[in-house]
Design a protein around this motif. Structure first.
Motif, PDB file in Angstrom:
ATOM      1  N   VAL A 152       0.739  -1.261  -8.679  1.00 30.58           N
ATOM      2  CA  VAL A 152       1.615  -0.486  -7.801  1.00 30.58           C
ATOM      3  C   VAL A 152       0.768   0.396  -6.884  1.00 30.58           C
ATOM      4  O   VAL A 152      -0.181   1.030  -7.345  1.00 30.58           O
ATOM      5  CB  VAL A 152       2.541   0.411  -8.667  1.00 30.58           C
ATOM      6  N   LEU A 153       1.107   0.404  -5.599  1.00 28.53           N
ATOM      7  CA  LEU A 153       0.399   1.278  -4.654  1.00 28.53           C
ATOM      8  C   LEU A 153       1.391   2.240  -4.016  1.00 28.53           C
ATOM      9  O   LEU A 153       2.414   1.819  -3.478  1.00 28.53           O
ATOM     10  CB  LEU A 153      -0.241   0.451  -3.538  1.00 28.53           C
ATOM     11  N   ILE A 154       1.061   3.538  -4.081  1.00 29.57           N
ATOM     12  CA  ILE A 154       1.912   4.566  -3.484  1.00 29.57           C
ATOM     13  C   ILE A 154       1.092   5.235  -2.384  1.00 29.57           C
ATOM     14  O   ILE A 154       0.076   5.883  -2.661  1.00 29.57           O
ATOM     15  CB  ILE A 154       2.313   5.631  -4.537  1.00 29.57           C
ATOM     16  N   LEU A 155       1.523   5.055  -1.141  1.00 25.09           N
ATOM     17  CA  LEU A 155       0.708   5.503  -0.001  1.00 25.09           C
ATOM     18  C   LEU A 155       1.510   6.510   0.825  1.00 25.09           C
ATOM     19  O   LEU A 155       2.521   6.165   1.436  1.00 25.09           O
ATOM     20  CB  LEU A 155       0.327   4.291   0.863  1.00 25.09           C
ATOM     21  N   THR A 182       3.230  -4.082  -5.730  1.00 20.30           N
ATOM     22  CA  THR A 182       4.443  -3.358  -5.383  1.00 20.30           C
ATOM     23  C   THR A 182       3.987  -2.150  -4.583  1.00 20.30           C
ATOM     24  O   THR A 182       3.222  -1.338  -5.091  1.00 20.30           O
ATOM     25  CB  THR A 182       5.161  -2.880  -6.668  1.00 20.30           C
ATOM     26  N   VAL A 183       4.437  -2.049  -3.337  1.00 18.61           N
ATOM     27  CA  VAL A 183       3.928  -0.975  -2.469  1.00 18.61           C
ATOM     28  C   VAL A 183       5.079  -0.086  -1.982  1.00 18.61           C
ATOM     29  O   VAL A 183       6.122  -0.596  -1.554  1.00 18.61           O
ATOM     30  CB  VAL A 183       3.192  -1.552  -1.232  1.00 18.61           C
ATOM     31  N   ILE A 184       4.873   1.222  -2.070  1.00 19.61           N
ATOM     32  CA  ILE A 184       5.764   2.165  -1.382  1.00 19.61           C
ATOM     33  C   ILE A 184       4.900   2.975  -0.433  1.00 19.61           C
ATOM     34  O   ILE A 184       3.848   3.485  -0.828  1.00 19.61           O
ATOM     35  CB  ILE A 184       6.459   3.139  -2.357  1.00 19.61           C
ATOM     36  N   LEU A 185       5.317   3.058   0.824  1.00 16.23           N
ATOM     37  CA  LEU A 185       4.597   3.931   1.748  1.00 16.23           C
ATOM     38  C   LEU A 185       5.595   4.806   2.477  1.00 16.23           C
ATOM     39  O   LEU A 185       6.745   4.428   2.666  1.00 16.23           O
ATOM     40  CB  LEU A 185       3.741   3.120   2.719  1.00 16.23           C
ATOM     41  N   SER A 186       5.151   5.997   2.845  1.00 17.61           N
ATOM     42  CA  SER A 186       6.051   6.896   3.552  1.00 17.61           C
ATOM     43  C   SER A 186       5.598   7.033   4.992  1.00 17.61           C
ATOM     44  O   SER A 186       4.410   6.888   5.308  1.00 17.61           O
ATOM     45  CB  SER A 186       6.057   8.274   2.894  1.00 17.61           C
ATOM     46  N   THR A 187       6.552   7.279   5.839  1.00 20.95           N
ATOM     47  CA  THR A 187       6.265   7.438   7.266  1.00 20.95           C
ATOM     48  C   THR A 187       7.465   8.135   7.900  1.00 20.95           C
ATOM     49  O   THR A 187       8.554   8.140   7.332  1.00 20.95           O
ATOM     50  CB  THR A 187       6.027   6.064   7.932  1.00 20.95           C
ATOM     51  N   HIS A 188       7.251   8.762   9.053  1.00 16.59           N
ATOM     52  CA  HIS A 188       8.435   9.179   9.796  1.00 16.59           C
ATOM     53  C   HIS A 188       8.508   8.429  11.124  1.00 16.59           C
ATOM     54  O   HIS A 188       9.223   8.822  12.027  1.00 16.59           O
ATOM     55  CB  HIS A 188       8.508  10.701   9.967  1.00 16.59           C
TER      56      HIS A 188
END
Ligand code: ADP
Length: 201
Positions: A152-155, A182-188
């Protein structure tokens, strides 16, 4: 696989997350999209066991973040917001240090070499981190997140502050990595979600 069930986080009086539930599967690159203050970083800190939820349950690869936090940490690679790095360390020295937190000594050298190759750090690997451009620092951050080959990668905002060329390269790198993980990344940034993610929350 990440399963978030009814998670609420209250900091003193500030309700940062309110009864949030979702699931993310292997091979998904999921974008957390929202304005500053929406709670993206808070959710990431809870998934990576940096802070506990006030209420709710999170399961990562079958392990509970409260009851089996060490197991969860083994499964998760985390690139925190603002990519905190030791600027006085050399690239290879830093990655060897991080690798040593996860791996037996016999595996450190090979794994560091692999990560340097994968993240395109070869040309800059002899420099101090403080001497690198922002794009190369992001690569070091990604390499440290992946050093133990997590599922899992949390970016957290992995592309913020990059110039257009660096943006394209780092997005391609994340997209490539996402096939296996499994990747979650945040952005606006809306376009970022279109460019990298196959799901958005
Ligand atoms: P985002 O990552 O979407 O910008 P955050 O998760 O950083 O959002 O913040 C969500 C809300 O929680 C904001 O209102 C923020 O001010 C608040 N918050 C975050 N961390 C803390 C903290 N340590 N103490 C108090 N409030 C916090």
């Amino acid at each position: 696989m990440i399963k978030v069930s009814n998670v609420t986080k209250i900091y003193d009086k500030q309700r940062a997350l309110d009864n949030v539930s979702f699931e993310v599967s292997k091979g998904d690159i999921t974008g957390f999209l929202g304005p500053n203050g929406a709670g993206k970083s808070t959710m990431m800190k809870i998934i990576t066991c940096y802070i506990p939820a006030t209420q709710g349950i999170i399961n990562v690869e079958g392990f509970d973040t409260l009851e089996q936090s060490i197991e969860v940490r083994k499964q998760v690679g985390y690139l925190p917001e603002h990519n905190p790095l030791y600027l006085d360390m050399y690239v290879k020295e830093y990655l060897s240090f991080v690798a040593g937190l996860h791996l037996p000594d016999s595996q450190i050298k090979n794994r560091v070499d692999e990560m340097i190759e994968l993240t395109g750090l070869t040309v800059e690997m002899k420099k101090k981190i403080g001497a690198l451009s922002k794009g190369y620092r992001q690569r070091v951050g990604l390499a440290q997140a992946m050093i133990h080959n997590p599922k899992v990668l949390i970016l957290d905002e992995p592309t913020s502050g990059l110039d257009p060329n660096q943006l394209i390269e780092i997005r391609a790198l994340i997209k490539n990595l996402g096939k296996e993980k499994t990747v979650i990344l945040s952005t606006h940034i809306m376009q970022e979600v279109t460019a990298i993610c196959n799901r958005v929350i």
